[in-house]
Design a protein around this motif. Sequence first.
Motif, PDB file in Angstrom:
ATOM      1  N   ILE A 145      88.852  77.719 -19.842  1.00 31.44           N
ATOM      2  CA  ILE A 145      89.556  76.440 -19.839  1.00 31.44           C
ATOM      3  C   ILE A 145      88.590  75.281 -19.620  1.00 31.44           C
ATOM      4  CG2 ILE A 145      91.282  75.059 -18.607  1.00 31.44           C
ATOM      5  CD1 ILE A 145      92.402  77.281 -20.428  1.00 31.44           C
ATOM      6  N   VAL A 146      87.542  75.498 -18.825  1.00 31.05           N
ATOM      7  CA  VAL A 146      86.519  74.464 -18.638  1.00 31.05           C
ATOM      8  C   VAL A 146      85.920  74.082 -19.988  1.00 31.05           C
ATOM      9  CG1 VAL A 146      84.249  73.985 -17.648  1.00 31.05           C
ATOM     10  CG2 VAL A 146      85.977  75.117 -16.263  1.00 31.05           C
ATOM     11  N   GLY A 147      85.702  75.082 -20.849  1.00 27.85           N
ATOM     12  CA  GLY A 147      85.183  74.812 -22.182  1.00 27.85           C
ATOM     13  C   GLY A 147      86.148  74.010 -23.025  1.00 27.85           C
ATOM     14  N   PHE A 148      87.428  74.377 -22.997  1.00 28.27           N
ATOM     15  CA  PHE A 148      88.439  73.611 -23.737  1.00 28.27           C
ATOM     16  C   PHE A 148      88.480  72.160 -23.243  1.00 28.27           C
ATOM     17  CE2 PHE A 148      90.802  77.738 -24.655  1.00 28.27           C
ATOM     18  CZ  PHE A 148      90.502  77.713 -25.996  1.00 28.27           C
ATOM     19  N   TYR A 149      88.425  72.007 -21.943  1.00 27.37           N
ATOM     20  CA  TYR A 149      88.535  70.677 -21.342  1.00 27.37           C
ATOM     21  C   TYR A 149      87.348  69.795 -21.716  1.00 27.37           C
ATOM     22  CZ  TYR A 149      89.438  67.177 -17.701  1.00 27.37           C
ATOM     23  OH  TYR A 149      89.687  65.999 -17.028  1.00 27.37           O
ATOM     24  N   ASN A 150      86.153  70.348 -21.613  1.00 23.18           N
ATOM     25  CA  ASN A 150      84.943  69.547 -21.830  1.00 23.18           C
ATOM     26  C   ASN A 150      84.536  69.472 -23.298  1.00 23.18           C
ATOM     27  OD1 ASN A 150      84.581  68.989 -19.064  1.00 23.18           O
ATOM     28  ND2 ASN A 150      83.512  70.924 -18.743  1.00 23.18           N
ATOM     29  N   GLU A 151      84.678  70.569 -24.041  1.00 26.13           N
ATOM     30  CA  GLU A 151      84.207  70.608 -25.426  1.00 26.13           C
ATOM     31  C   GLU A 151      85.232  70.049 -26.407  1.00 26.13           C
ATOM     32  OE1 GLU A 151      81.210  71.481 -26.367  1.00 26.13           O
ATOM     33  OE2 GLU A 151      80.512  72.121 -24.384  1.00 26.13           O
ATOM     34  N   LEU A 152      86.508  70.309 -26.165  1.00 27.55           N
ATOM     35  CA  LEU A 152      87.547  69.844 -27.081  1.00 27.55           C
ATOM     36  C   LEU A 152      88.219  68.564 -26.618  1.00 27.55           C
ATOM     37  CD1 LEU A 152      89.290  73.252 -27.949  1.00 27.55           C
ATOM     38  CD2 LEU A 152      87.357  72.149 -29.083  1.00 27.55           C
ATOM     39  N   ARG A 153      87.986  68.181 -25.362  1.00 27.52           N
ATOM     40  CA  ARG A 153      88.583  66.971 -24.793  1.00 27.52           C
ATOM     41  C   ARG A 153      90.106  66.989 -24.921  1.00 27.52           C
ATOM     42  NH1 ARG A 153      85.078  64.730 -21.321  1.00 27.52           N
ATOM     43  NH2 ARG A 153      82.978  64.674 -22.223  1.00 27.52           N
ATOM     44  N   CYS A 154      90.695  68.102 -24.514  1.00 31.63           N
ATOM     45  CA  CYS A 154      92.153  68.271 -24.599  1.00 31.63           C
ATOM     46  C   CYS A 154      92.753  68.367 -23.204  1.00 31.63           C
ATOM     47  CB  CYS A 154      92.493  69.552 -25.370  1.00 31.63           C
ATOM     48  SG  CYS A 154      92.108  69.510 -27.120  1.00 31.63           S
ATOM     49  N   ASN A 155      94.054  68.113 -23.123  1.00 35.48           N
ATOM     50  CA  ASN A 155      94.828  68.507 -21.953  1.00 35.48           C
ATOM     51  C   ASN A 155      95.213  69.974 -22.145  1.00 35.48           C
ATOM     52  OD1 ASN A 155      94.899  65.709 -21.137  1.00 35.48           O
ATOM     53  ND2 ASN A 155      96.606  65.416 -22.557  1.00 35.48           N
ATOM     54  N   ILE A 156      95.427  70.671 -21.057  1.00 35.96           N
ATOM     55  CA  ILE A 156      95.808  72.083 -21.148  1.00 35.96           C
ATOM     56  C   ILE A 156      96.977  72.366 -20.217  1.00 35.96           C
ATOM     57  CG2 ILE A 156      95.071  74.488 -20.940  1.00 35.96           C
ATOM     58  CD1 ILE A 156      92.338  71.957 -20.982  1.00 35.96           C
ATOM     59  N   VAL A 157      98.008  73.018 -20.756  1.00 39.25           N
ATOM     60  CA  VAL A 157      99.098  73.554 -19.948  1.00 39.25           C
ATOM     61  C   VAL A 157      98.940  75.065 -19.957  1.00 39.25           C
ATOM     62  CG1 VAL A 157     101.591  73.878 -19.732  1.00 39.25           C
ATOM     63  CG2 VAL A 157     100.679  71.650 -20.427  1.00 39.25           C
ATOM     64  N   MET A 158      98.672  75.639 -18.804  1.00 34.94           N
ATOM     65  CA  MET A 158      98.503  77.088 -18.683  1.00 34.94           C
ATOM     66  C   MET A 158      99.807  77.701 -18.186  1.00 34.94           C
ATOM     67  SD  MET A 158      94.693  77.370 -16.985  1.00 34.94           S
ATOM     68  CE  MET A 158      94.514  79.100 -17.461  1.00 34.94           C
ATOM     69  N   LEU A 159     100.286  78.685 -18.912  1.00 36.99           N
ATOM     70  CA  LEU A 159     101.519  79.384 -18.538  1.00 36.99           C
ATOM     71  C   LEU A 159     101.189  80.746 -17.938  1.00 36.99           C
ATOM     72  CD1 LEU A 159     104.607  79.986 -18.581  1.00 36.99           C
ATOM     73  CD2 LEU A 159     104.277  80.796 -20.927  1.00 36.99           C
ATOM     74  N   GLU A 160     101.779  81.036 -16.793  1.00 39.18           N
ATOM     75  CA  GLU A 160     101.676  82.347 -16.166  1.00 39.18           C
ATOM     76  C   GLU A 160     102.996  83.075 -16.404  1.00 39.18           C
ATOM     77  OE1 GLU A 160      98.888  83.151 -12.608  1.00 39.18           O
ATOM     78  OE2 GLU A 160     100.762  82.368 -11.831  1.00 39.18           O
ATOM     79  N   TYR A 161     102.964  84.117 -17.224  1.00 40.08           N
ATOM     80  CA  TYR A 161     104.194  84.805 -17.593  1.00 40.08           C
ATOM     81  C   TYR A 161     104.924  85.362 -16.370  1.00 40.08           C
ATOM     82  CZ  TYR A 161     101.325  85.188 -21.860  1.00 40.08           C
ATOM     83  OH  TYR A 161     100.497  84.937 -22.918  1.00 40.08           O
ATOM     84  N   ARG A 162     106.196  85.608 -16.547  1.00 37.74           N
ATOM     85  CA  ARG A 162     106.987  86.267 -15.498  1.00 37.74           C
ATOM     86  C   ARG A 162     106.339  87.596 -15.114  1.00 37.74           C
ATOM     87  NH1 ARG A 162     112.656  86.730 -17.481  1.00 37.74           N
ATOM     88  NH2 ARG A 162     112.138  84.632 -18.235  1.00 37.74           N
ATOM     89  N   GLY A 163     106.325  87.859 -13.814  1.00 36.12           N
ATOM     90  CA  GLY A 163     105.735  89.101 -13.328  1.00 36.12           C
ATOM     91  C   GLY A 163     104.234  89.048 -13.168  1.00 36.12           C
ATOM     92  N   TYR A 164     103.621  87.924 -13.543  1.00 33.41           N
ATOM     93  CA  TYR A 164     102.172  87.754 -13.404  1.00 33.41           C
ATOM     94  C   TYR A 164     101.886  86.652 -12.383  1.00 33.41           C
ATOM     95  CZ  TYR A 164     101.135  90.620 -17.531  1.00 33.41           C
ATOM     96  OH  TYR A 164     101.004  91.659 -18.415  1.00 33.41           O
ATOM     97  N   GLY A 165     100.799  86.819 -11.632  1.00 30.61           N
ATOM     98  CA  GLY A 165     100.405  85.793 -10.684  1.00 30.61           C
ATOM     99  C   GLY A 165     101.530  85.420  -9.730  1.00 30.61           C
ATOM    100  N   LEU A 166     101.844  84.133  -9.668  1.00 36.04           N
ATOM    101  CA  LEU A 166     102.867  83.631  -8.751  1.00 36.04           C
ATOM    102  C   LEU A 166     104.238  83.492  -9.398  1.00 36.04           C
ATOM    103  CD1 LEU A 166     100.852  80.880  -6.844  1.00 36.04           C
ATOM    104  CD2 LEU A 166     100.920  83.357  -6.479  1.00 36.04           C
TER     105      LEU A 166
END
Length: 348
Positions: A145-166
Amino acid sequence: MERLQTLLVRKDKLCIPLWKTMSTKCYMAFSALSAGATVITFFLIYWFCGGLLALSFLLISIIGFVYHSEDCLLYYPDLPDHSRIFVPQPSMYGLPYENIFIKSLDGTRVHLFLIKQRGEISKIVPTILFLHGNAGNMGHRLTNIVGFYNELRCNIVMLEYRGYGLSQGSPSERGFYMDASAAMDFILTRSDLNLGRIIVFGRSLGGAVAIDIAARVEYSRKIWCVIVENTFTSIPDMATVLMSSELLKYVPLFLYKNKYMSNWKMEKMQVPILFVSGEEDTLVPPAMMTNLFDAYCGPLKQIVRFRRGSHNTTWNCPGYYRKIRKFLKITAKHRPTAEDLHCVIKIV
């Protein structure tokens, strides 16, 4: 105090109570009890009703057990250890973010990171809906995501699927589709984002989710473009490859609880799409990416092949962000050239 910290980790570290990680062990215990009950029932039926009926019961029981165990066989939210307890935060990588929980379409509470460019530029640049692959949680993808942020200059919405992470709930194909739809709906409610430049990115399993949402009529016109990386044609195809058995081709489709039939959905897609394929992928055969590319009949498609790209590390290959950036520029053209429309690019 140390024991208390082991059982319940602090909220500012984006963690959840340890008891929620016990679901897999409970499932295994329940499966063992079910298997024992099935064997006992088999012998009772054999004793009172005969071998043929008992054999039929055993066969149906095995099929039912395998069907309901498919979720446990396919999804790995607990790998690596503590993936359901600790989710790395974007601030650890110097990224500004909002920590957000939304309700999925069935009410399940799912976790998001919204990572925006600093300043007013965040209202102009594209926004990527990032759909991660199997295993772990979305925090494990922050280096990419650091690469997307710095190289593509985009906003990012990260989705954590149900049952994963929090996120709450249990993993399932239908559930993942609902979670992705809820994330799209969330993006569309944000007045501080450029709603004309929504990119859906999916890697591996996330690629199947990305293809599904882009093929839907209610979202296809709201998505600017799609990027899929090292994804597969379908779960039945993957089962045939992983089990190295041609016999699985003859297994009826209804016996698969999770199908992810991306190959069927490609002909419905009318959204520009970029296929990113690692030719050293030993999990998903690169030929599946070629099959998806060939099946797409929409207005703009490109496939980029990285000779040294593996399943999880293609994004580390030289030229990765440059080729994505070039595709986005082509997508932004009002009239792409004929050479742009159906292009195959190979990176040595």
